[in-house]
Design a protein around this motif. Sequence first.
Motif, short mmCIF file in Angstrom:
data_model
loop_
_atom_site.label_atom_id
_atom_site.label_comp_id
_atom_site.label_asym_id
_atom_site.label_seq_id
_atom_site.Cartn_x
_atom_site.Cartn_y
_atom_site.Cartn_z
N ASN A 68 0.81 -1.23 0.00
CA ASN A 68 0.00 0.00 0.00
C ASN A 68 0.84 1.28 0.00
O ASN A 68 0.30 2.38 0.20
CB ASN A 68 -0.97 0.03 1.19
N PHE A 69 2.14 1.19 -0.24
CA PHE A 69 2.95 2.41 -0.32
C PHE A 69 2.73 3.07 -1.67
O PHE A 69 2.83 2.43 -2.71
CB PHE A 69 4.42 2.10 -0.13
N ASP A 70 2.42 4.37 -1.65
CA ASP A 70 2.12 5.12 -2.87
C ASP A 70 3.40 5.77 -3.39
O ASP A 70 3.82 6.83 -2.91
CB ASP A 70 1.06 6.18 -2.57
N THR A 71 4.01 5.16 -4.39
CA THR A 71 5.27 5.67 -4.93
C THR A 71 5.06 6.97 -5.71
O THR A 71 5.93 7.84 -5.70
CB THR A 71 5.91 4.63 -5.85
N ALA A 72 3.90 7.09 -6.37
CA ALA A 72 3.66 8.28 -7.18
C ALA A 72 3.60 9.54 -6.30
O ALA A 72 4.21 10.56 -6.62
CB ALA A 72 2.37 8.12 -7.98
N SER A 73 2.86 9.45 -5.19
CA SER A 73 2.75 10.61 -4.30
C SER A 73 4.08 10.92 -3.62
O SER A 73 4.32 12.04 -3.19
CB SER A 73 1.66 10.37 -3.25
N ALA A 74 4.94 9.91 -3.53
CA ALA A 74 6.26 10.12 -2.92
C ALA A 74 7.24 10.76 -3.91
O ALA A 74 8.33 11.16 -3.52
CB ALA A 74 6.83 8.80 -2.41
N GLY A 75 6.84 10.83 -5.19
CA GLY A 75 7.68 11.49 -6.19
C GLY A 75 8.63 10.58 -6.93
O GLY A 75 9.51 11.06 -7.64
N ALA A 76 8.46 9.26 -6.80
CA ALA A 76 9.35 8.31 -7.48
C ALA A 76 8.81 8.01 -8.88
O ALA A 76 7.61 8.07 -9.14
CB ALA A 76 9.48 7.04 -6.67
N TYR A 77 9.72 7.66 -9.79
CA TYR A 77 9.35 7.38 -11.17
C TYR A 77 9.47 5.88 -11.48
O TYR A 77 10.46 5.25 -11.13
CB TYR A 77 10.27 8.13 -12.14
N LEU A 78 8.46 5.37 -12.18
CA LEU A 78 8.49 3.97 -12.62
C LEU A 78 9.15 3.90 -13.99
O LEU A 78 8.71 4.55 -14.95
CB LEU A 78 7.08 3.40 -12.68
N ILE A 79 10.20 3.10 -14.09
CA ILE A 79 10.89 2.87 -15.37
C ILE A 79 10.36 1.56 -15.95
O ILE A 79 10.68 0.47 -15.47
CB ILE A 79 12.42 2.78 -15.16
N ALA A 80 9.51 1.69 -16.98
CA ALA A 80 8.85 0.51 -17.56
C ALA A 80 8.33 0.86 -18.95
O ALA A 80 8.23 2.05 -19.32
CB ALA A 80 7.70 0.05 -16.66
N PRO A 81 8.00 -0.14 -19.77
CA PRO A 81 7.44 0.14 -21.09
C PRO A 81 6.19 1.01 -20.98
O PRO A 81 5.36 0.83 -20.08
CB PRO A 81 7.11 -1.26 -21.62
#
Length: 514
Positions: A330-343
Amino acid sequence: MNISDSELNLASLLSRIEQLEAEQNLRKQNIIWLKRYLDKFKEEFNTRPELQQIESLQQGMAQLSVQVTNLQQCLDLPTLSNSLDNTQITSALSEEANFDNAESTMFNERRVRRSSILPSPLIQQGTKALVQTVAIPVNTDAAKNEQHIDAEEQQTFTALSDEEFKVERMIFLLDIFYVIEEENRRKIVSAEDFLSRYNAGERDFSGINLAGVNLSGKSFFNLNLSKANLKQTNFRKSNLNGLNLCQANLNESNLSGADLVGGVNLSEANLRRANLSGANMEQAILIGADLSNANLSKVRLTKANLEKANLNAVDLQHSYYDEDTIFPINFDTASAGAYLIAPNASLKNANLAGAILKNVNLIGADLQGANLSQAKLQSVNLIGANLQGANLSQAYLESVNLTGAQLSKANLNQTTLRYTILSGANLTGVTLLGASFYRETMSGVNLSEANLCGVNLANQDLNGGNLTSADLRGVNLCHAKLQKANLKNAQLGGANLEHTKLSGAIMPDGTIHE
């Protein structure tokens, strides 16, 4: 005195000696238990919020220290030392080793609960009572001394077994005294001593105290720093590949720009308020680590494991991770400012300056306006990606596939490109001042209106490329392949066209080269 009386006195004396030995053994067991109990809760003391209360007890601690010394001297009475053998002492230690852990936990819970609700005056009153209880007067009269020993022993054992409040208060104060003595014993190891031992081949530094030591820019391999005290230690830009930092105390440490790849083990480590900005933590193991209030901005977290980690108030701005990275549930990476590197990832206007992207798949990703300046891209798949207006200045691209990618108006000034595939890519209006090319595949590339002044394109394959209105002044096109390329309205002043293959190319004046 007759023989019968002598035998009676001797028997009485022997009985008394046995009684004293038994009582002394009991004392030793109590002290051994206390020390083991204090060892167990040493770490708890270092983190509990009772420092102001501790300061108010400094005077009581000094008095208690004197009493503990007196008690220890009492236990080492010379009249009994010859009566004790190693078997008895070993037996006492063995019995203590089997002390009930459940009972120890129960005492701790009660002690913590009471320490949080009892007022300071009551604690001070308990301290005074304890000092009076433990005190052992010295009497030169042998007969009276035995009577006083009996009385004091009774008081001591009563304090240990009957009055729970006094016992727990004594544990609390002894805990303080013991921890202070222990911390004084564990002196901080200097950087010079540590490096000397490391260079001599030592690798197991479990539990070492390097708090506040400056080890910035150093490289360490196969090193065991588990449970080490590394509070406020400076590891800035250090190479820490593969280190064991399990349960280490890295509170407020500086790990900015450090290399922590190769499966660095930080499980259950204390990283509260640590600075990890710009660190490379690919494949790092952070299971159960405490990263509360830590700075993880611009950190590479691809394939890292942060399962059950404490990420309360952590700064993950502009950090990046991939689909293999494990975060707490349930950790929200988007609100934490992290970027997902994926297709097909949405990375529009993302700040990835200085990022290290290796062996990642970004097919079809949206990187419009993204900042990739000084980034390092190796074996990255960007087929069909949108990099319109992106900043790639001073970036390093090796074996990057940009086939069909949209790069119009992108900034590639001083960018290094090696074995990069640009076939069919749209580089309309890009600036490539000072860019470096080496064995690129550029057939069919669109470089219309691009600024290539002074660029070295010797031996490059630009067959069928669109260079209309491109600024090619001073460009080195020696041995370049430009068959059927479109150079209409291109500026070629000062360009080196020696041995350039131009058959079928449309020249700047619109004529077709034979």
